[in-house]
Enzyme design. Sequence first.
Site, short mmCIF file in Angstrom:
data_model
loop_
_atom_site.label_atom_id
_atom_site.label_comp_id
_atom_site.label_asym_id
_atom_site.label_seq_id
_atom_site.Cartn_x
_atom_site.Cartn_y
_atom_site.Cartn_z
N HIS A 94 1.08 5.18 1.17
CA HIS A 94 0.50 6.23 2.02
C HIS A 94 0.60 7.57 1.29
O HIS A 94 1.65 7.92 0.76
CB HIS A 94 1.30 6.39 3.32
CG HIS A 94 1.33 5.18 4.20
ND1 HIS A 94 0.53 5.05 5.31
CD2 HIS A 94 2.09 4.05 4.16
CE1 HIS A 94 0.79 3.90 5.91
NE2 HIS A 94 1.74 3.27 5.24
N HIS B 199 0.86 -1.19 0.00
CA HIS B 199 0.00 0.00 0.00
C HIS B 199 0.89 1.23 0.00
O HIS B 199 2.02 1.19 0.48
CB HIS B 199 -0.94 0.02 1.22
CG HIS B 199 -0.23 -0.20 2.51
ND1 HIS B 199 0.14 -1.44 2.95
CD2 HIS B 199 0.20 0.68 3.45
CE1 HIS B 199 0.76 -1.33 4.10
NE2 HIS B 199 0.82 -0.06 4.42
P1 AMP Z 1 2.22 0.23 7.21
O1 AMP Z 1 2.80 0.49 8.58
O2 AMP Z 1 2.96 0.96 6.12
O3 AMP Z 1 2.08 -1.24 6.93
O4 AMP Z 1 0.79 0.89 7.24
C1 AMP Z 1 -0.36 0.24 7.61
C2 AMP Z 1 -1.41 1.31 7.75
O5 AMP Z 1 -2.68 0.69 7.64
C3 AMP Z 1 -1.40 2.04 9.08
O6 AMP Z 1 -1.27 3.44 8.86
C4 AMP Z 1 -2.74 1.68 9.73
O7 AMP Z 1 -3.29 2.73 10.47
C5 AMP Z 1 -3.57 1.33 8.52
N1 AMP Z 1 -4.65 0.37 8.75
C6 AMP Z 1 -4.57 -0.82 9.38
N2 AMP Z 1 -5.77 -1.45 9.37
C7 AMP Z 1 -6.62 -0.62 8.71
C8 AMP Z 1 -8.01 -0.70 8.37
N3 AMP Z 1 -8.76 -1.73 8.74
N4 AMP Z 1 -8.55 0.34 7.69
C9 AMP Z 1 -7.80 1.41 7.33
N5 AMP Z 1 -6.48 1.53 7.61
C10 AMP Z 1 -5.91 0.54 8.30
#
Ligand code: AMP
Length: 138
Positions: free
Chosen positions: A103, A101
């Site tokens: 950001h 993903h």
């Molecule tokens: P990363 O640390 O780059 O893997 O980012 C994961 C991101 O996903 C974090 O910013 C979380 O807040 C976000 N996240 C985790 N679960 C969900 C969810 N169910 N819906 C939306 N965002 C999420």
Amino acid sequence: MSKDDCIFCKIANGEIPSATVYEDSICRVILDVNPANKGHALVIPKEHYDNIYSMDADTASKIFTIATEVAKAQKAELNPDGLNIVQNNGEVAGQTVFHFHMHVIPRYKGDNVNIKWLPEKPDSDELDALSKALRKRI
Ligand code: AMP
Ligand code: ZN
């Protein structure tokens, strides 16, 4: 984790509801549930890729193209002072969800987001050697 247990597979494909700001056949863009800042969005491919290393060039181009559109929408709606695009791969890099993903994080003067590192000072021979080695691999 298998793809069956992957929360972003379920979110991207609409099996789990999310605050969706864009969707097409390749990806979904959602608002992060625990945002770094107001408007923090995630561009998530519908296909499962653990990380950047397994992603094909077409999907990568699509993801970045959509990220630019998201950035422009955030700019128009929220008028941030800046923007960070962040994409974490591997635990050591801060990845917590092992489905690729990107950001897209609007930045506001005086906010609490901190994306900083201490710069190293390699000599020019080292930069030269490494650039040649990497160039051969691209
Ligand atoms: P990363 O640390 O780059 O893997 O980012 C994961 C991101 O996903 C974090 O910013 C979380 O807040 C976000 N996240 C985790 N679960 C969900 C969810 N169910 N819906 C939306 N965002 C999420
Ligand atoms: Zn997945």
